[in-house]
Design an enzyme around this catalytic site. Structure first.
Site, PDB file in Angstrom:
ATOM      1  N   ARG A 149       0.862  -1.179   0.000  1.00 48.67           N
ATOM      2  CA  ARG A 149       0.000   0.000   0.000  1.00 48.67           C
ATOM      3  C   ARG A 149       0.897   1.226   0.000  1.00 48.67           C
ATOM      4  O   ARG A 149       2.034   1.192   0.488  1.00 48.67           O
ATOM      5  CB  ARG A 149      -0.904   0.013   1.232  1.00 48.67           C
ATOM      6  N   LYS A 157      -1.908  -2.614   7.830  1.00 42.86           N
ATOM      7  CA  LYS A 157      -3.075  -2.108   8.541  1.00 42.86           C
ATOM      8  C   LYS A 157      -3.223  -2.797   9.880  1.00 42.86           C
ATOM      9  O   LYS A 157      -2.979  -4.000  10.020  1.00 42.86           O
ATOM     10  CB  LYS A 157      -4.340  -2.347   7.709  1.00 42.86           C
TER      11      LYS A 157
END
Length: 309
Positions: free
Chosen positions: A150, A174
């Site tokens: 990401r 995350k």
């Protein structure tokens, strides 16, 4: 407590207990402040809102022409806030617990072709005001395409994680979850070249004695690293140089390209899930649909009977 206090306390808990990323917290904050502003305009308060009130807000959001995904995200934020309020004893019930949202549309992601990625990688070597900028841009693009990280994971990558000549990188994803991602030979070369540039920069007289950034991609802003927005702008410059439509080129489309190209070349879906850091395999399965669509397009475009019809 007033609405602002509810939200700030909820966000503090999300940060402290779940390690939610700053971008996630900001998104929660925007959604919840919009909801609270609407509630106040209607003469409601968070401690007395009913299920019907929350459903009215969803109807209001839909009437604004918002996408299904946006309405679903807003409802998710509201549900989490009221669940937190119930657990903290601020309310005796959760008015949003039984509300079902509109769901998310199954729109397939845009995916870059192998040729388009190759052109972007070539363009990175010619994009930048200085030699150091170009070396950095090559490293950014090579790492992103080699690992499927990401964009936040990429720009916040610690310098310490790239010591030596790593075959694997430890990525903090995350929710504070860590995963290992392998590096291709070209990504390792680009990484080595960029680290050498950082050493040269550190040895310049104007920079001697200054504390070195802990990030692989330093920035002058308060975060200390290259920002997501700056990287997004760099990608647009590369797309222009490469002759690739700018609307197709984002950090996330390169992440999609990483997954789709792996799958097209025989990679296992579970392995791709691990590399991407997806908690649920259903999130990864979207790439099988992307591949199906591309194969269908290939048949309809190149099969002789399809051409005749």
């Amino acid at each position: 407590m007033n609405a602002h206090r509810w939200i700030s306390t909820f966000l503090e808990a999300q940060s402290a207990e779940l390690g939610s990323a700053e971008n996630t917290l900001q998104a929660y904050g925007r959604d919840l402040m919009g909801f609270c502003d609407w509630a106040e305009d209607q003469g409601h308060s968070l401690d007395t809102l009913t299920r019907a009130d929350v459903e009215s807000y969803l109807v209001h959001s839909d009437a604004q022409g918002l996408s299904q995904a946006t309405v679903a995200r807003r409802l998710s934020s509201i549900k989490q806030l009221f669940r937190f309020a119930f657990e903290e004893g601020w309310r005796a019930d959760n008015p949003a617990i039984q509300i079902r949202g509109p769901g998310r549309s199954k729109k397939l992601p845009k995916v870059l072709s192998q040729d388009e990625v190759d052109r972007l990688l070539h363009a990175a070597r010619h994009t930048g005001r200085s030699h150091a900028d170009r070396v950095r841009n090559i490293c950014l693009l090579e790492l992103l395409y080699a690992t499927g990280m990401r964009v936040t994971e990429l720009v916040t990558l610690p310098l310490a994680a790239t010591q030596g000549d790593p075959r694997m990188l430890l990525v903090l994803g995350k929710g504070g979850k860590e995963r290992m991602v392998p590096l291709s030979s070209s990504a390792r070369i680009a990484l080595s070249d960029w680290r050498a540039e950082l050493e040269i920069e550190a040895d310049l007289p104007k920079n001697k004695g200054l504390e070195r950034s802990k990030f692989l991609f330093p920035g002058r802003g308060k975060t200390g690293h290259l920002t997501r927005h700056r990287f997004f702008a760099l990608l647009k410059d590369m797309a222009f140089t490469a002759g690739v439509p700018a609307d197709k080129v984002t950090p996330h489309t390169l992440r999609h390209a990483f997954a789709t190209h792996l799958l097209a070349n025989g990679a296992d879906l579970r392995a791709i899930q691990t590399l991407l850091g997806h908690a649920d395999i259903s999130t990864t399965e979207i790439y099988t649909h992307v591949l199906d669509e591309r194969l269908k397009e290939l048949v309809l475009t190149h099969h002789p009977l399809a051409r005749d019809s």
